[in-house]
Design a protein around this motif. Structure first.
Motif, mmCIF file in Angstrom:
data_model
loop_
_atom_site.group_PDB
_atom_site.id
_atom_site.type_symbol
_atom_site.label_atom_id
_atom_site.label_comp_id
_atom_site.label_asym_id
_atom_site.label_seq_id
_atom_site.Cartn_x
_atom_site.Cartn_y
_atom_site.Cartn_z
ATOM 1 N N LEU A 151 0.831 -1.204 0.000
ATOM 2 C CA LEU A 151 0.000 0.000 0.000
ATOM 3 C C LEU A 151 0.863 1.250 0.000
ATOM 4 C CD1 LEU A 151 -2.612 1.594 0.104
ATOM 5 C CD2 LEU A 151 -2.670 1.200 2.586
ATOM 6 N N MET A 152 1.898 1.282 0.824
ATOM 7 C CA MET A 152 2.778 2.453 0.871
ATOM 8 C C MET A 152 3.448 2.678 -0.484
ATOM 9 S SD MET A 152 3.826 5.003 2.568
ATOM 10 C CE MET A 152 3.249 4.570 4.195
ATOM 11 N N ARG A 153 3.824 1.609 -1.156
ATOM 12 C CA ARG A 153 4.422 1.751 -2.493
ATOM 13 C C ARG A 153 3.443 2.432 -3.446
ATOM 14 N NH1 ARG A 153 8.612 -2.983 -3.493
ATOM 15 N NH2 ARG A 153 9.043 -3.478 -1.324
ATOM 16 N N GLU A 154 2.185 2.021 -3.376
ATOM 17 C CA GLU A 154 1.173 2.644 -4.241
ATOM 18 C C GLU A 154 0.971 4.114 -3.882
ATOM 19 O OE1 GLU A 154 0.079 1.367 -6.940
ATOM 20 O OE2 GLU A 154 0.505 -0.747 -6.641
ATOM 21 N N LEU A 155 0.958 4.430 -2.583
ATOM 22 C CA LEU A 155 0.789 5.820 -2.159
ATOM 23 C C LEU A 155 1.941 6.687 -2.663
ATOM 24 C CD1 LEU A 155 -0.487 5.304 1.509
ATOM 25 C CD2 LEU A 155 -1.850 5.813 -0.535
ATOM 26 N N ILE A 156 3.143 6.174 -2.575
ATOM 27 C CA ILE A 156 4.305 6.910 -3.101
ATOM 28 C C ILE A 156 4.149 7.125 -4.594
ATOM 29 C CG2 ILE A 156 6.796 6.782 -3.529
ATOM 30 C CD1 ILE A 156 6.947 5.195 -0.810
ATOM 31 N N TYR A 157 3.718 6.072 -5.291
ATOM 32 C CA TYR A 157 3.548 6.171 -6.743
ATOM 33 C C TYR A 157 2.500 7.229 -7.092
ATOM 34 C CZ TYR A 157 4.727 4.069 -11.223
ATOM 35 O OH TYR A 157 5.240 3.834 -12.473
ATOM 36 N N ILE A 158 1.414 7.272 -6.327
ATOM 37 C CA ILE A 158 0.381 8.289 -6.562
ATOM 38 C C ILE A 158 0.956 9.680 -6.357
ATOM 39 C CG2 ILE A 158 -1.814 9.250 -5.747
ATOM 40 C CD1 ILE A 158 -2.555 6.309 -4.921
ATOM 41 N N ALA A 159 1.680 9.884 -5.250
ATOM 42 C CA ALA A 159 2.236 11.208 -4.949
ATOM 43 C C ALA A 159 3.169 11.686 -6.059
ATOM 44 C CB ALA A 159 2.966 11.186 -3.608
ATOM 45 N N VAL A 160 4.027 10.800 -6.541
ATOM 46 C CA VAL A 160 4.941 11.174 -7.631
ATOM 47 C C VAL A 160 4.151 11.447 -8.907
ATOM 48 C CG1 VAL A 160 6.833 10.355 -9.090
ATOM 49 C CG2 VAL A 160 6.914 9.973 -6.619
ATOM 50 N N GLN A 191 -10.176 8.949 3.349
ATOM 51 C CA GLN A 191 -9.428 9.752 4.323
ATOM 52 C C GLN A 191 -7.934 9.688 4.026
ATOM 53 O OE1 GLN A 191 -10.610 11.819 6.662
ATOM 54 N NE2 GLN A 191 -8.537 12.391 7.283
ATOM 55 N N MET A 192 -7.425 8.494 3.756
ATOM 56 C CA MET A 192 -5.998 8.336 3.430
ATOM 57 C C MET A 192 -5.665 9.101 2.156
ATOM 58 S SD MET A 192 -5.447 4.295 4.212
ATOM 59 C CE MET A 192 -3.719 4.256 3.767
ATOM 60 N N PHE A 193 -6.537 8.995 1.150
ATOM 61 C CA PHE A 193 -6.291 9.700 -0.111
ATOM 62 C C PHE A 193 -6.244 11.213 0.135
ATOM 63 C CE2 PHE A 193 -7.611 11.706 -4.111
ATOM 64 C CZ PHE A 193 -6.638 11.200 -4.950
ATOM 65 N N GLY A 194 -7.172 11.721 0.947
ATOM 66 C CA GLY A 194 -7.177 13.150 1.263
ATOM 67 C C GLY A 194 -5.899 13.583 1.963
ATOM 68 N N GLU A 195 -5.442 12.775 2.923
ATOM 69 C CA GLU A 195 -4.193 13.081 3.618
ATOM 70 C C GLU A 195 -3.005 13.035 2.661
ATOM 71 O OE1 GLU A 195 -3.763 10.615 7.105
ATOM 72 O OE2 GLU A 195 -5.780 11.132 7.796
ATOM 73 N N LEU A 196 -3.008 12.055 1.770
ATOM 74 C CA LEU A 196 -1.938 11.935 0.776
ATOM 75 C C LEU A 196 -1.893 13.170 -0.121
ATOM 76 C CD1 LEU A 196 0.284 10.259 -0.641
ATOM 77 C CD2 LEU A 196 -1.554 9.282 -2.053
ATOM 78 N N MET A 197 -3.061 13.641 -0.561
ATOM 79 C CA MET A 197 -3.094 14.832 -1.417
ATOM 80 C C MET A 197 -2.618 16.061 -0.645
ATOM 81 S SD MET A 197 -3.860 13.907 -4.444
ATOM 82 C CE MET A 197 -2.816 12.531 -3.987
ATOM 83 N N ALA A 198 -2.973 16.159 0.649
ATOM 84 C CA ALA A 198 -2.513 17.295 1.453
ATOM 85 C C ALA A 198 -0.992 17.276 1.598
ATOM 86 C CB ALA A 198 -3.185 17.261 2.831
ATOM 87 N N ILE A 199 -0.437 16.101 1.868
ATOM 88 C CA ILE A 199 1.020 15.973 2.008
ATOM 89 C C ILE A 199 1.709 16.285 0.684
ATOM 90 C CG2 ILE A 199 2.912 14.341 2.404
ATOM 91 C CD1 ILE A 199 0.891 12.868 4.342
ATOM 92 N N THR A 200 1.175 15.738 -0.404
ATOM 93 C CA THR A 200 1.770 15.965 -1.729
ATOM 94 C C THR A 200 1.741 17.444 -2.088
ATOM 95 O OG1 THR A 200 1.079 13.754 -2.419
ATOM 96 C CG2 THR A 200 1.667 15.301 -4.168
ATOM 97 N N GLY A 201 0.609 18.097 -1.836
ATOM 98 C CA GLY A 201 0.493 19.526 -2.125
ATOM 99 C C GLY A 201 1.440 20.358 -1.279
#
Length: 130
Positions: free
Chosen positions: A64-73, A98-108
């Protein structure tokens, strides 16, 4: 638009890669990314081997973390296709809204501060260097 190579129209070299994708992912589905790369079999094979090694091999970073990193990049690079495909993959691995929202906030936030640090040409603190 790039021609998408379907399994039945593919060369033996491409079918071998498609078969490996299906076996590794435990699915019959070959997505359009691979079908497009099949126009140049060496690129298809090289890219699949790299992605399989990076995304599917066991390691310290969970799937899952690998996918989240891939999304952020992918968000940072503006790749609509990769955002969509890796968001779908992350959802199958447990990502919720919720995780997706947090990921977008971190990425932004990271993109904003990266641009500020680059724009101001801020020197790296000695204590941050290894």
């Amino acid at each position: 638009m790039t021609n998408l190579i379907e399994y039945e129209d593919a060369s033996e070299e491409v079918r071998t890669v498609y078969d490996d994708i299906r076996a590794t992912r435990q699915t019959d589905y070959i997505n359009n990314f691979w079908k497009a790369l099949a126009n140049h079999p060496p690129t298809l094979k090289r890219t699949w081997e790299t992605l399989k090694e990076v995304m599917a091999s066991p390691g310290e970073i969970d799937p899952l973390m690998r996918e989240l990193i891939y999304i952020a990049v992918s968000v940072t690079n503006g790749c609509e296709y990769c955002i969509a495909s890796h968001t779908a993959a992350a959802r199958t691995k447990g990502m919720n809204e919720q995780m997706f929202g947090e990921l977008m906030a971190i990425t932004g936030a990271a993109n904003m501060t990266n641009r500020l640090a680059n724009g101001y040409q801020i020197p790296v603190d000695e204590q941050f260097k290894q």
